[in-house]
Design a protein around this motif. Structure first.
Motif, short mmCIF file in Angstrom:
data_model
loop_
_atom_site.label_atom_id
_atom_site.label_comp_id
_atom_site.label_asym_id
_atom_site.label_seq_id
_atom_site.Cartn_x
_atom_site.Cartn_y
_atom_site.Cartn_z
N GLN A 60 -27.78 -7.52 -41.06
CA GLN A 60 -27.92 -6.12 -41.44
C GLN A 60 -27.27 -5.91 -42.80
N CYS B 23 -22.46 -14.86 -39.62
CA CYS B 23 -23.17 -13.65 -40.05
C CYS B 23 -22.55 -13.02 -41.30
N ASN C 100 -23.52 -9.77 -44.89
CA ASN C 100 -24.07 -9.62 -43.55
C ASN C 100 -25.52 -10.08 -43.60
N ARG D 98 -25.95 -4.17 -33.70
CA ARG D 98 -26.25 -5.61 -33.66
C ARG D 98 -24.99 -6.47 -33.66
#
Length: 183
Positions: free
Chosen positions: A104, A95, A101, A135
């Protein structure tokens, strides 16, 4: 001029004009038959240029080798940084590749986003990594509630500490390339 004064104090035959800040473009030549204390300086201007060219690299070498300017990194700190990078590649890079990211965009690991989100200390990075938030899943062994935590392998507290240290150091450096070195 300070360097020239020091040199003239060490060498008794150094031209006195240098100490007085006078123009010394003339050539000093040794008189025939005289030896010993008489000056053998033929071209003081060339010697001054030589000193001026030599001083900067010597000063740079002194600064580079000085333990006060560049404190040594211990072998243990190097090992910890490598372990932190390895943990990051295994647990986070999916991620957070290169500090970004993909889930997000406003929650990157770049210092400006960490500061804006109130997560700019190693302790806060540790807490978020251990327990998760939003998240971001938690990776700690005691992470609860179950839905907030990773479904993958959990990390030990010391591993999360190394990971938080690594993330903070990378954020402070603007996320330079961590490479794909073997583990």
């Amino acid at each position: 001029m300070l360097l020239l004064s020091a040199i003239s104090n060490c060498h008794p035959t150094f031209p006195p004009a240098l100490n007085q800040g006078l123009d010394f473009g003339f050539l000093w030549q040794q008189e025939k038959g005289k030896q010993g204390d008489e000056a053998q300086w033929v071209k003081p201007r060339q010697q001054l240029k030589f000193l001026q060219r030599l001083a900067p690299p010597l000063f740079a070498a002194f600064l580079a080798l000085s333990p006060i300017i560049t404190p040594p990194v211990s072998y243990g700190q190097t090992i910890d940084a490598k372990r932190g990078a390895s943990l990051f590649r295994h647990a986070c890079i999916g991620c957070h590749d290169a500090g970004g990211n993909i889930i997000q965009p406003g929650a990157t690991l770049f210092l400006k986003d960490l500061q804006r989100n109130g997560i700019d200390t190693e302790e806060e990075i540790y807490r978020i990594t251990y327990y998760g938030k939003g998240r971001m899943p938690g990776f700690g062994e005691m992470c609860t509630p179950r839905g907030q935590c990773t479904f993958g392998a959990r990390l030990h507290e010391d591993e999360i500490k190394l990971l938080a240290d690594f993330v903070k150091s990378q954020a402070d450096q603007g996320w330079p390339n961590i490479g794909n070195s073997g583990d």
